[in-house]
Enzyme design. Sequence first.
Site, PDB file in Angstrom:
ATOM      1  N   ARG A   1       0.812  -1.236   0.000  1.00 40.62           N
ATOM      2  CA  ARG A   1       0.000   0.000   0.000  1.00 40.62           C
ATOM      3  C   ARG A   1       0.838   1.274   0.000  1.00 40.62           C
ATOM      4  O   ARG A   1       0.390   2.338   0.421  1.00 40.62           O
ATOM      5  CB  ARG A   1      -0.975   0.017   1.175  1.00 40.62           C
ATOM      6  CG  ARG A   1      -1.953  -1.118   1.127  1.00 40.62           C
ATOM      7  CD  ARG A   1      -3.175  -0.847   1.967  1.00 40.62           C
ATOM      8  NE  ARG A   1      -4.132  -1.924   1.782  1.00 40.62           N
ATOM      9  CZ  ARG A   1      -4.129  -3.054   2.500  1.00 40.62           C
ATOM     10  NH1 ARG A   1      -3.243  -3.232   3.433  1.00 40.62           N
ATOM     11  NH2 ARG A   1      -5.017  -3.979   2.255  1.00 40.62           N
TER      12      ARG A   1
ATOM     13  N   LYS B   1       4.132  11.439 -11.273  1.00 35.71           N
ATOM     14  CA  LYS B   1       3.301  10.623 -12.173  1.00 35.71           C
ATOM     15  C   LYS B   1       3.996   9.286 -12.377  1.00 35.71           C
ATOM     16  O   LYS B   1       5.171   9.244 -12.750  1.00 35.71           O
ATOM     17  CB  LYS B   1       3.132  11.312 -13.526  1.00 35.71           C
ATOM     18  CG  LYS B   1       2.057  12.375 -13.527  1.00 35.71           C
ATOM     19  CD  LYS B   1       1.770  12.839 -14.944  1.00 35.71           C
ATOM     20  CE  LYS B   1       0.699  13.894 -14.974  1.00 35.71           C
ATOM     21  NZ  LYS B   1       0.487  14.446 -16.332  1.00 35.71           N
TER      22      LYS B   1
ATOM     23  N   LYS C   1       9.203  22.902 -13.284  1.00 41.72           N
ATOM     24  CA  LYS C   1       8.244  21.808 -13.103  1.00 41.72           C
ATOM     25  C   LYS C   1       7.762  21.760 -11.659  1.00 41.72           C
ATOM     26  O   LYS C   1       6.566  21.569 -11.392  1.00 41.72           O
ATOM     27  CB  LYS C   1       8.866  20.474 -13.516  1.00 41.72           C
ATOM     28  CG  LYS C   1       7.868  19.342 -13.306  1.00 41.72           C
ATOM     29  CD  LYS C   1       7.907  18.247 -14.284  1.00 41.72           C
ATOM     30  CE  LYS C   1       6.703  17.331 -14.074  1.00 41.72           C
ATOM     31  NZ  LYS C   1       6.779  16.100 -14.808  1.00 41.72           N
TER      32      LYS C   1
ATOM     33  N   GLU D   1      -3.087  17.576 -11.428  1.00 46.28           N
ATOM     34  CA  GLU D   1      -3.474  17.989 -12.787  1.00 46.28           C
ATOM     35  C   GLU D   1      -4.968  18.271 -12.912  1.00 46.28           C
ATOM     36  O   GLU D   1      -5.655  17.757 -13.786  1.00 46.28           O
ATOM     37  CB  GLU D   1      -3.036  16.939 -13.829  1.00 46.28           C
ATOM     38  CG  GLU D   1      -2.997  17.523 -15.234  1.00 46.28           C
ATOM     39  CD  GLU D   1      -2.314  16.620 -16.250  1.00 46.28           C
ATOM     40  OE1 GLU D   1      -1.492  15.773 -15.878  1.00 46.28           O
ATOM     41  OE2 GLU D   1      -2.621  16.805 -17.435  1.00 46.28           O
TER      42      GLU D   1
ATOM     43  N   ARG E   1      -1.356  22.242 -14.233  1.00 45.23           N
ATOM     44  CA  ARG E   1      -0.345  21.231 -14.594  1.00 45.23           C
ATOM     45  C   ARG E   1      -0.468  20.838 -16.063  1.00 45.23           C
ATOM     46  O   ARG E   1       0.505  20.422 -16.683  1.00 45.23           O
ATOM     47  CB  ARG E   1      -0.462  19.997 -13.679  1.00 45.23           C
ATOM     48  CG  ARG E   1       0.655  18.989 -13.941  1.00 45.23           C
ATOM     49  CD  ARG E   1       0.815  17.971 -12.836  1.00 45.23           C
ATOM     50  NE  ARG E   1       1.869  17.028 -13.181  1.00 45.23           N
ATOM     51  CZ  ARG E   1       2.441  16.206 -12.326  1.00 45.23           C
ATOM     52  NH1 ARG E   1       2.089  16.196 -11.070  1.00 45.23           N
ATOM     53  NH2 ARG E   1       3.388  15.374 -12.724  1.00 45.23           N
TER      54      ARG E   1
ATOM     55  N   ASN F   1       1.806  20.011 -20.825  1.00 46.16           N
ATOM     56  CA  ASN F   1       1.535  19.249 -22.045  1.00 46.16           C
ATOM     57  C   ASN F   1       1.707  20.080 -23.311  1.00 46.16           C
ATOM     58  O   ASN F   1       1.298  19.649 -24.392  1.00 46.16           O
ATOM     59  CB  ASN F   1       0.113  18.681 -21.997  1.00 46.16           C
ATOM     60  CG  ASN F   1      -0.032  17.684 -20.876  1.00 46.16           C
ATOM     61  OD1 ASN F   1       0.879  16.900 -20.612  1.00 46.16           O
ATOM     62  ND2 ASN F   1      -1.145  17.724 -20.178  1.00 46.16           N
TER      63      ASN F   1
ATOM     64  N   HIS G   1       2.401  18.374 -26.517  1.00 54.40           N
ATOM     65  CA  HIS G   1       2.176  16.941 -26.336  1.00 54.40           C
ATOM     66  C   HIS G   1       0.931  16.416 -27.038  1.00 54.40           C
ATOM     67  O   HIS G   1       0.875  15.229 -27.365  1.00 54.40           O
ATOM     68  CB  HIS G   1       2.119  16.599 -24.841  1.00 54.40           C
ATOM     69  CG  HIS G   1       3.473  16.587 -24.187  1.00 54.40           C
ATOM     70  ND1 HIS G   1       4.314  17.687 -24.174  1.00 54.40           N
ATOM     71  CD2 HIS G   1       4.157  15.607 -23.542  1.00 54.40           C
ATOM     72  CE1 HIS G   1       5.430  17.379 -23.531  1.00 54.40           C
ATOM     73  NE2 HIS G   1       5.362  16.125 -23.149  1.00 54.40           N
TER      74      HIS G   1
HETATM   75  N1  GLY Z   1       5.002  15.247 -17.917  1.00 54.28           N
HETATM   76  C1  GLY Z   1       3.866  15.998 -17.578  1.00 54.28           C
HETATM   77  C2  GLY Z   1       3.551  15.995 -16.106  1.00 54.28           C
HETATM   78  O1  GLY Z   1       4.316  15.488 -15.334  1.00 54.28           O
HETATM   79  O2  GLY Z   1       2.510  16.477 -15.739  1.00 54.28           O
END
Ligand code: GLY
Length: 371
Positions: free
Chosen positions: A124, A146, A229, A239, A243, A247, A250
């Site tokens: 967990r 992510k 970032k 996101e 966030r 992209n 992308h």
């Molecule tokens: N690579 C895009 C993000 O981490 O949100």
Amino acid sequence: MSNAVKVEVGLGERAYSIFIGRNLIEEAGERIAALFGDIRAAVVTDGNVACFHLDPLLSSLRGAGIEAAPVILPAGEKTKSFDALQEAVDAVLGARLERGDIVIALGGGVIGDLAGFAAGIIRRGMRFVQMPTSLLAQVDSSVGGKTGINTPRGKNLVGLFHQPRLVLADTGVLDTLSLREFRAGYAEVAKYGLIDRPDFFAWLETNWRGIFDGGAARTQAIAESCRAKADVVARDELEKGDRALLNLGHTFGHALEAATNYDGDRLVHGEGVAIGMALAHRFSTRMNLASSDDAARVEAHLLAVGLPTRVADIPGSLPGPERLLDYIRQDKKVARGALTFILTHGVGKAFIARDVPASEVLAFLKESHPG
Ligand code: GLY
């Protein structure tokens, strides 16, 4: 320990530090022991990275009294699969690691995403450390939590947000990357300037050669990318809003990757992002949102570093504009059928555009398509 640059990711109780500099593999044992105390570890890596960097890392860990089990998976995107996840989970459990022990991801984006996901679900949630070995992973995928794998229905469709506890980005390991791979990672560096750091983009236009050569400019560029970032992730970890700016390039890029069947000989991710960023700027010009001078400036810089900027730069034949639009619709950035793009008012002025008319996108793809 050396004077690595430190960047903080401000996520409250899940805050962590990113260290950027040379010799961080050799120093990993000492830094990890200082942060975590008496723990055991699993090092998840791939066959290619293991040849260069696994032994130095294991000996650094051993030197700091940390026993570590290596888990070596095949290199390549196919490793972001349920099968490889199961293998990694089984190896970590087989090494009898407990929840307080750590999983170390030593590799590029594939290994970071997979090992982070495994760490997030074993017992967990185990703690994990990112040790990214590609430029792309150092400036993007290792930061922000992510994690995940691909399924036959698409990329990154199964996964978790699971933040690392520490990121060690050893800039020296980038010396072993091919020029093509380094350039592809550079596209993500340029992206941060284009999103909201116009001064950084101008600095890149002057200093990009130094970044490719290594040394201080490289460390500076990676640190600034991580700061950019980290700022976005601290504002919008999951996101739900800003966030999505990450992209930029992308949506077009992912469609081109899908249209080439993810064939890395024809197009790697960063190249798709470079073309996607150039397209996003040209599309913004077409929509009267930005001046054509900005689109030309972006294209000139990407070309200067040797990145592709046009759909026609992709070798081999591509599906037609309608099919490319279908790929765009399938991208996960499509919310309930509406096309969401990251567009721009100029260099460093990207914004989230929701409800972009599909007819405009199709007309633009027709103009941009080589066939
Ligand atoms: N690579 C895009 C993000 O981490 O949100």
